[in-house]
Each structure stands twice: as C-alpha cells, then as structure tokens.
Design an enzyme around this catalytic site. Structure first.
Site, PDB file in Angstrom:
ATOM      1  N   HIS A  52      32.718  39.189  29.905  1.00  0.00           N
ATOM      2  CA  HIS A  52      33.563  38.161  30.445  1.00  0.00           C
ATOM      3  C   HIS A  52      32.986  36.899  30.300  1.00  0.00           C
ATOM      4  O   HIS A  52      31.574  36.860  30.359  1.00  0.00           O
ATOM      5  CB  HIS A  52      34.271  38.486  31.722  1.00  0.00           C
ATOM      6  CG  HIS A  52      35.314  39.276  31.947  1.00  0.00           C
ATOM      7  ND1 HIS A  52      36.096  39.373  32.961  1.00  0.00           N
ATOM      8  CD2 HIS A  52      35.522  40.368  31.246  1.00  0.00           C
ATOM      9  CE1 HIS A  52      36.796  40.280  32.924  1.00  0.00           C
ATOM     10  NE2 HIS A  52      36.740  41.192  31.607  1.00  0.00           N
ATOM     11  N   GLU A  54      32.196  34.314  32.293  1.00  0.00           N
ATOM     12  CA  GLU A  54      31.520  34.078  33.300  1.00  0.00           C
ATOM     13  C   GLU A  54      30.168  34.997  33.281  1.00  0.00           C
ATOM     14  O   GLU A  54      29.005  34.590  33.632  1.00  0.00           O
ATOM     15  CB  GLU A  54      32.100  34.352  35.051  1.00  0.00           C
ATOM     16  CG  GLU A  54      33.359  33.549  34.913  1.00  0.00           C
ATOM     17  CD  GLU A  54      34.635  34.273  34.439  1.00  0.00           C
ATOM     18  OE1 GLU A  54      34.560  34.792  33.398  1.00  0.00           O
ATOM     19  OE2 GLU A  54      35.455  34.186  35.299  1.00  0.00           O
ATOM     20  N   CYS A  82      38.062  37.063  37.935  1.00  0.00           N
ATOM     21  CA  CYS A  82      38.436  38.438  38.345  1.00  0.00           C
ATOM     22  C   CYS A  82      37.284  38.866  39.443  1.00  0.00           C
ATOM     23  O   CYS A  82      36.152  38.270  39.636  1.00  0.00           O
ATOM     24  CB  CYS A  82      38.486  39.420  37.040  1.00  0.00           C
ATOM     25  SG  CYS A  82      36.810  39.998  36.549  1.00  0.00           S
ATOM     26  N   CYS A  85      33.772  39.406  38.018  1.00  0.00           N
ATOM     27  CA  CYS A  85      33.081  37.986  37.854  1.00  0.00           C
ATOM     28  C   CYS A  85      32.766  37.693  39.173  1.00  0.00           C
ATOM     29  O   CYS A  85      31.643  36.758  39.351  1.00  0.00           O
ATOM     30  CB  CYS A  85      33.980  37.203  36.913  1.00  0.00           C
ATOM     31  SG  CYS A  85      34.011  37.764  35.038  1.00  0.00           S
TER      32      CYS A  85
END
Length: 149
Positions: A52, A54, A82, A85
């Site tokens: 992801h 992040e 999420c 993360c």
C-alpha cells in the site's frame, strides 16, 4: 480543508498509481519540512498485498534514514489508512497523520476498527482528516468509474 504542498505530492502519487492501474492512493513522508519518501500503491506491480502507498513510503523513509522508526515524521496520504497501514504508522512512530478522503468501508483510523483508539495501540499519531478530501475522492471515483465503463 485546504491543501498543502505535501498533500499535493501525495495526490500526484495517487494519480501516478492510477495511471499504472493501481488503486490511486498516494503517500508522502515528511521530516523537518523535507520530503523523505513518497509512493503510490504498488500492490499489483509488486504482487504484494502489503505494498500500500503508506507502507511503501514508510519502508522507503526508513531505508533512507537507516532506522526502523520515523519519530517526528509526518505522513500525508490521500485516503484514510486501512487497519494494516494504521498499524504500520503506529509501529513507525509517525508523529502526525494527514489524510484526504474517508474510507467508511476499509478505513481503520476514524472508520472501522479505529485502531488508534484501541487500548492495545502503543502509539497513536495526531490525526488530521479531510485535507484535499474533494480532490482525493475525485481521483478515486474517476478511477473506479473508468473500471465500470
């Protein structure tokens, strides 16, 4: 809420991710007013569900600084992180989290599990939501509309 130069960079990363066929989310790590790392989603490119925006930006920042923690750093991301993360942000000891659009279905900060509000969370960053929210949401809507067309 208005935008700033770091969120603009995150929005650029989101657009670039979308152009690569990734879900268009971008993240930028800033320390002492300097961009340390930035990335968009790379899950499809790397065949890695943990890539992801992040997490990718945090990994890059830690590598650039030669350390596992980012104490004093701020993270700008286009979508509410999420739970995975949110945990990475906590473990990296990010000081402040700025995010754009809320994610009622998959968010883990102000939606869903609200990771930072859990008693098991050892470090919670200061959280500022809604920065460039309209632009971030438009990028996501446009991407998914394109998938449906």
């Amino acid at each position: 809420m208005k935008t700033n130069q770091f969120m603009e960079l995150a929005l650029d990363e989101a657009r670039a991710a979308g152009a690569r066929g990734e879900v268009p989310i971008g993240a930028v790590v800033v320390l002492d007013g300097t961009v340390i790392a930035s990335s968009g989603n790379r899950t499809r490119e790397l065949n890695d569900i943990t890539a992801h925006a992040e997490v990718a930006a945090i990994r890059m920042a830690c590598e650039a600084l030669g350390q596992e923690r980012l104490t004093g750093a701020d993270l700008y991301v286009t979508l509410e992180p999420c739970t995975m993360c949110a945990a990475a942000i906590s473990f990296a000891r990010i000081r402040r989290l700025y995010y754009g659009a809320e994610d009622p279905k998959g968010g883990g900060v102000d939606s869903g599990v609200r990771f930072y509000a859990q008693p098991t969370c050892h470090h919670a960053p200061e959280v500022y939501s809604g920065m460039s929210e309209v632009q971030a949401a438009e990028i996501l809507r446009g991407f998914f509309q394109g998938k449906r067309d």
